[in-house]
Design an enzyme around this catalytic site. Structure first.
Site, PDB file in Angstrom:
ATOM      1  N   ARG A  92       0.776  -1.276   0.046  1.00 43.66           N
ATOM      2  CA  ARG A  92       0.055  -0.075  -0.180  1.00 43.66           C
ATOM      3  C   ARG A  92       0.753   1.316  -0.063  1.00 43.66           C
ATOM      4  NH1 ARG A  92      -3.415  -0.027   4.942  1.00 43.66           N
ATOM      5  NH2 ARG A  92      -5.102  -0.879   3.805  1.00 43.66           N
ATOM      6  N   TYR A  93       1.949   1.326   0.769  1.00 45.80           N
ATOM      7  CA  TYR A  93       2.963   2.512   0.857  1.00 45.80           C
ATOM      8  C   TYR A  93       4.016   1.946   0.163  1.00 45.80           C
ATOM      9  CZ  TYR A  93      -0.260   3.390   5.247  1.00 45.80           C
ATOM     10  OH  TYR A  93      -1.062   3.548   5.904  1.00 45.80           O
ATOM     11  N   ARG A  96       6.989   0.123   2.408  1.00 42.88           N
ATOM     12  CA  ARG A  96       6.776  -1.000   3.261  1.00 42.88           C
ATOM     13  C   ARG A  96       5.554  -1.894   2.684  1.00 42.88           C
ATOM     14  NH1 ARG A  96       4.957   3.962   5.031  1.00 42.88           N
ATOM     15  NH2 ARG A  96       3.331   3.954   6.490  1.00 42.88           N
ATOM     16  N   CYS A 105      -4.983 -18.061  13.799  1.00 49.33           N
ATOM     17  CA  CYS A 105      -4.376 -17.582  14.894  1.00 49.33           C
ATOM     18  C   CYS A 105      -4.630 -18.600  16.189  1.00 49.33           C
ATOM     19  CB  CYS A 105      -5.186 -16.134  15.346  1.00 49.33           C
ATOM     20  SG  CYS A 105      -5.189 -14.933  13.945  1.00 49.33           S
ATOM     21  N   CYS A 109      -9.907 -12.954  18.249  1.00 50.80           N
ATOM     22  CA  CYS A 109     -10.488 -11.715  18.795  1.00 50.80           C
ATOM     23  C   CYS A 109     -11.775 -11.436  18.209  1.00 50.80           C
ATOM     24  CB  CYS A 109      -9.673 -10.587  18.484  1.00 50.80           C
ATOM     25  SG  CYS A 109      -7.818 -10.838  18.847  1.00 50.80           S
ATOM     26  N   CYS A 112     -11.973  -8.588  15.449  1.00 50.99           N
ATOM     27  CA  CYS A 112     -10.891  -8.785  14.364  1.00 50.99           C
ATOM     28  C   CYS A 112     -11.261  -8.227  13.003  1.00 50.99           C
ATOM     29  CB  CYS A 112     -10.425 -10.029  14.130  1.00 50.99           C
ATOM     30  SG  CYS A 112      -9.288 -10.480  12.661  1.00 50.99           S
ATOM     31  N   ARG A 114      -9.735  -8.633  10.242  1.00 44.48           N
ATOM     32  CA  ARG A 114      -9.604  -9.491   9.025  1.00 44.48           C
ATOM     33  C   ARG A 114     -10.605 -10.897   9.327  1.00 44.48           C
ATOM     34  NH1 ARG A 114      -3.596  -8.676   8.771  1.00 44.48           N
ATOM     35  NH2 ARG A 114      -3.518  -6.868   7.429  1.00 44.48           N
ATOM     36  N   ASP A 275     -12.156  -0.906  13.650  1.00 40.68           N
ATOM     37  CA  ASP A 275     -12.174  -0.848  11.999  1.00 40.68           C
ATOM     38  C   ASP A 275     -13.938  -1.399  11.885  1.00 40.68           C
ATOM     39  OD1 ASP A 275      -9.700  -0.218  10.908  1.00 40.68           O
ATOM     40  OD2 ASP A 275      -9.144  -1.939  11.656  1.00 40.68           O
ATOM     41  N   ASP A 312      -7.764   3.532  10.181  1.00 45.62           N
ATOM     42  CA  ASP A 312      -7.471   2.816   8.867  1.00 45.62           C
ATOM     43  C   ASP A 312      -8.882   3.287   7.961  1.00 45.62           C
ATOM     44  OD1 ASP A 312      -6.203   1.141   6.966  1.00 45.62           O
ATOM     45  OD2 ASP A 312      -5.458   0.365   8.965  1.00 45.62           O
ATOM     46  N   LYS A 319      -3.464   4.595   6.797  1.00 41.78           N
ATOM     47  CA  LYS A 319      -3.837   4.809   8.323  1.00 41.78           C
ATOM     48  C   LYS A 319      -3.852   6.566   8.311  1.00 41.78           C
ATOM     49  CE  LYS A 319      -2.138   0.651  10.318  1.00 41.78           C
ATOM     50  NZ  LYS A 319      -1.779   0.083   9.136  1.00 41.78           N
TER      51      LYS A 319
HETATM   52  C1  LIG Z   1      -0.877  -0.878   8.667  1.00 42.57           C
HETATM   53  C2  LIG Z   1      -0.438  -1.292   7.299  1.00 42.57           C
HETATM   54  C3  LIG Z   1       1.081  -0.750   7.347  1.00 42.57           C
HETATM   55  C4  LIG Z   1       2.154  -0.419   8.210  1.00 42.57           C
HETATM   56  O1  LIG Z   1       1.870   0.825   8.556  1.00 42.57           O
HETATM   57  P1  LIG Z   1       2.799   1.872   9.711  1.00 42.57           P
HETATM   58  O2  LIG Z   1       2.006   3.076   9.774  1.00 42.57           O
HETATM   59  O3  LIG Z   1       3.967   1.806   9.170  1.00 42.57           O
HETATM   60  O4  LIG Z   1       2.743   1.134  10.933  1.00 42.57           O
HETATM   61  C5  LIG Z   1       1.731  -1.128   5.985  1.00 42.57           C
HETATM   62  N1  LIG Z   1       0.950  -1.560   5.203  1.00 42.57           N
HETATM   63  C6  LIG Z   1      -0.411  -1.826   5.050  1.00 42.57           C
HETATM   64  C7  LIG Z   1      -1.343  -2.370   4.092  1.00 42.57           C
HETATM   65  C8  LIG Z   1      -1.036  -1.718   6.401  1.00 42.57           C
HETATM   66  O5  LIG Z   1      -2.409  -1.805   6.486  1.00 42.57           O
HETATM   67  S1  SF4 Z   2      -7.007  -9.254  15.627  1.00 38.50           S
HETATM   68 FE1  SF4 Z   2      -7.500 -10.947  14.070  1.00 38.50          FE
HETATM   69  S2  SF4 Z   2      -5.437 -11.574  13.247  1.00 38.50           S
HETATM   70 FE2  SF4 Z   2      -5.050 -10.460  15.185  1.00 38.50          FE
HETATM   71  S3  SF4 Z   2      -4.867 -11.731  16.425  1.00 38.50           S
HETATM   72 FE3  SF4 Z   2      -6.797 -11.387  16.848  1.00 38.50          FE
HETATM   73  S4  SF4 Z   2      -8.093 -12.867  15.625  1.00 38.50           S
HETATM   74 FE4  SF4 Z   2      -5.890 -12.853  14.950  1.00 38.50          FE
END
Ligand SMILES: *Cc1c(COP(=O)(O)O)cnc(C)c1O
Ligand code: SF4
Length: 358
Positions: A92-93, A96, A105, A109, A112, A114, A275, A312, A319
């Site tokens: 995305r960025y 990174r 997992c 959670c 979560c 995801r 989220d 996000d 973010k």
């Molecule tokens: C959160 C996230 C990151 C990391 O973001 P930081 O602000 O550097 O912690 C990188 N890529 C994706 C796709 C993310 O969702």
């Molecule tokens: S937030 Fe989602 S991905 Fe992270 S530990 Fe909890 S269940 Fe697993």
């Protein structure tokens, strides 16, 4: 409550009923919840629950409220899909990329982000072909300075698999930082073995572990010891927490959590606004409530204890900090608010003369 012994993990609603953690009357609704979103409550986590509705119970025990879907909720709330460059790799960025090495997992959670793509019935550990594809992409993209290994929970994979990933990263000279986001040091501390720490270190990179915890009671003696093993091995630790109703939506709880992190050598990093994950509205606060809480942390806690409050942006836009704003434009210069809420003029003569006039 009758929690099963040893390190057994409860995944079936009947087990949670037998343990006295959820009510038998809710069985039908909860079975439907569990069919949508995986359930896993290790006995060690269950032992931290004194009441199903306490801050630990709320995080891990399924509830009927999860069946309620709001129109703004979405199975991919942070837009991972929009930036999936190759299978398992989200870019995305520019500098990174996220590498999702597993979709499971040790504990799920209930909030979560995801939740629609993790758990039983998902692909599990990223296969060799996908890993090859991800590493080919990383090798081609020299602008990637940091690889963030995530999941699921990346520290739930075997140290052997982790060491493979780590060795392949070591071969990429442009990647300087390996960051791992995990709940394992706190909720499954027994997994932080010498083999696991060694696997992370074998990358030869600067390694950060972002530790996820939301309530100070999660930072048990065993959890703190696991974090200490990581820190002693030269791994830098930062935190991530989610602001959650009934868990940490209280200034004393948030303060205790941030202090517990710092005492454990974990630098508070992100406090996430919840989220828009499906079936999680009972956990979310309004942004205004979040800002009011975060504002109270200023001054009350050491600067070391201050997290960045972020959201996000839905759709994959990344973010953004959404914390309170302490500075505002005046006719002349600026006004800045101190930690007690008192306004002060700030003279900014350089800004006056150099900034373009609207
Ligand atoms: C959160 C996230 C990151 C990391 O973001 P930081 O602000 O550097 O912690 C990188 N890529 C994706 C796709 C993310 O969702
Ligand atoms: S937030 Fe989602 S991905 Fe992270 S530990 Fe909890 S269940 Fe697993």
């Amino acid at each position: 409550m009758t929690i099963p012994p040893s390190d057994r993990t409860m995944t079936a609603i009947e087990e949670l009923i037998a343990a006295g953690l959820v009510e038998s009357g809710a069985a039908a609704a909860l079975t439907e919840v569990a069919a949508r979103y995986s359930v896993a409550v290790p006995a060690s986590v269950a032992r931290l629950i004194s009441h199903p509705d306490d801050p630990i119970g709320r995080q891990f025990l399924p509830r009927a409220a999860e069946l309620l879907l709001l129109p703004e909720e979405n199975g991919d709330p942070i837009g991972d899909g929009a930036h999936e460059a190759v299978r398992g790799l989200i870019h995305r960025y520019p500098d990174r990329a996220l590498l999702k090495i597993t979709s499971v997992c040790p504990v799920y959670c209930r909030f979560c982000f995801r939740r629609a793509s993790v758990g039983a019935g998902t692909e599990g550990v990223l296969d060799d072909a996908a890993l090859d594809g991800a590493f080919a992409y990383l090798a081609d993209h020299k602008e990637i300075w940091e690889v963030i290994v995530t999941g699921g929970d990346p520290l739930a994979v075997s140290p052997r698999r982790l060491a493979q990933v780590s060795r392949r990263l070591a071969a990429l000279p442009h990647v300087k930082i390996l960051r791992v986001h995990s709940r394992v040091p706190v909720l499954a501390p027994e997994r932080v073995t010498p083999a696991l720490t060694e696997a992370l270190k074998s990358s030869g990179k600067t390694v950060y572990v972002a530790v996820h915890a939301n309530h100070p009671r999660e930072l048990t003696e065993r959890a703190r010891a696991a974090c200490a093993r990581l820190a002693d091995a030269g791994i830098a630790l930062v935190s991530q927490s989610v602001l959650l109703r009934g868990v940490n939506d209280d200034v004393d709880v948030l303060s205790a959590l941030m202090r517990a992190f710092v005492e454990t050598r974990i630098k508070p990093y992100y406090l996430h606004h919840g989220d828009l994950a499906p079936g999680t509205s009972h956990f979310r606060l309004s942004l205004a409530e979040g800002q009011a809480l975060v504002r109270e942390l200023l001054g009350r806690l050491s600067g070391l204890c201050q997290p960045i409050y972020v959201v996000d942006i839905p759709g994959g836009h990344g973010k953004a900090p959404v914390g309170p704003v302490y500075v505002s434009r005046q006719a002349q210069g600026w006004s800045v608010v101190d930690w007690r809420g008192i306004r002060h003029d700030y003279v900014d003569s350089l800004g006056q003369s150099r900034e373009p006039q609207p």
